[in-house]
Write a protein that holds these residues in place. Structure first.
Motif, short mmCIF file in Angstrom:
data_model
loop_
_atom_site.label_atom_id
_atom_site.label_comp_id
_atom_site.label_asym_id
_atom_site.label_seq_id
_atom_site.Cartn_x
_atom_site.Cartn_y
_atom_site.Cartn_z
N ARG A 9 -37.62 -43.32 48.27
CA ARG A 9 -38.34 -43.82 47.09
C ARG A 9 -39.78 -44.21 47.43
O ARG A 9 -40.70 -43.94 46.68
N ILE A 10 -39.94 -44.85 48.61
CA ILE A 10 -41.28 -45.25 49.03
C ILE A 10 -42.18 -44.04 49.21
O ILE A 10 -43.30 -44.00 48.71
N LEU A 175 -41.42 -50.57 43.75
CA LEU A 175 -41.01 -50.51 45.15
C LEU A 175 -40.65 -51.90 45.68
O LEU A 175 -39.69 -52.04 46.45
#
Length: 274
Positions: A9-10, A175
């Protein structure tokens, strides 16, 4: 902490992180991120960043995050890479990027892979970031993963406060929430949002919010000055628009006594607004 999806995801939301961690990759390079299965030995690669575009100088990047001890990690990591290169007949150059917890992790014997580790693979030890200040927002997000729980909220707030626009703020918030949910698995997303005091502290301290607030103050003061003093010249409007929020607040109080343009000009002169 389950990190595979978190790092996916980052890197998906912050693509500039790959250029920052691997400086030889040209800024602006784009990648397709996936987790392919290498069939022959059933190796699964955590992440493969495949360059998009026609620049053959941009390498494949074999990305893996490992937060726990694993005495077979290096053998499995390099085994997966070379099986993949053989299976898919890779002709492009490649690099490795390992996101690791700290330098004391047991990841297996390094000696058979020392040349690769020294020259082809970049290792980032997250614990090294804990002693560093003035990190870029990307690295600050990675630092948050290993930040002690009692410092995580203040660190998260600092990252949000550095946002320069709403889109950037939203990406970082997404995030940060994901990182804190992993760090505090017993808390709900609503409790996480309450923890970082989103409504009170974070939003009002961002650069984006401050810019919006300043624009609103400027427009309000100019409207009030126009009612009190008549239409303002472009020069006078420019002077007002260049003021900080405290300066605008001071002018907003003073203008209540203005009778005309001359009063505004005198106030500007008296307060060194040139």
């Amino acid at each position: 902490m389950k990190t595979d999806k978190l790092f996916y995801r980052i890197f998906l939301n912050q693509p500039s992180l790959i250029w920052e961690l691997l400086p030889e990759i040209p800024e602006g390079s784009q990648f397709d991120y996936k987790a392919p299965v290498v069939k022959e030995k059933e190796f699964r690669l955590d992440g493969l960043l495949t360059p998009l575009g026609n620049n053959d100088n941009v390498p494949l990047v074999f990305l893996e995050a490992q937060m726990q001890n694993d005495s077979e990690f290096y053998s499995r990591y390099f085994g997966g890479i070379f099986v993949y290169i053989h299976q898919y007949k890779v002709k492009r150059n490649w690099r490795g990027l390992l996101i690791l917890n700290d330098r004391n992790q047991d990841l297996g014997i390094e000696k058979p892979y020392q040349d690769l580790l020294d020259n082809r693979v970049q290792r980032l030890f997250l614990s090294d970031l804990l002693s560093q200040e003035n990190l870029s927002p990307n690295l600050a997000l990675l630092k948050l993963i290993v930040t002690p729980e009692n410092q995580a909220v203040s660190e998260a707030n600092r990252i949000l406060e550095s946002a320069e626009n709403q889109a950037q703020f939203n990406l970082r918030l997404d995030l940060i929430e994901a990182i804190l949910v992993n760090k505090f698995p017993k808390l709900s997303i609503e409790e996480i949002q309450k923890m970082i005091n989103l409504r009170e502290a974070d939003v009002t301290q961002t650069r984006f919010y401050q810019q919006v607030l300043q624009i609103g103050e400027v427009n309000m003061v100019i409207r009030l000055l126009t009612r009190r003093c008549g239409n303002l010249s472009n020069d006078l409007q420019a002077k007002v628009r260049s003021m900080s929020i405290p300066q605008l607040e001071s002018l907003g109080e003073a203008l209540l006594d203005f009778k005309g343009i001359e009063d505004l000009e005198n106030w500007l002169n008296d307060n060194d607004r040139t």
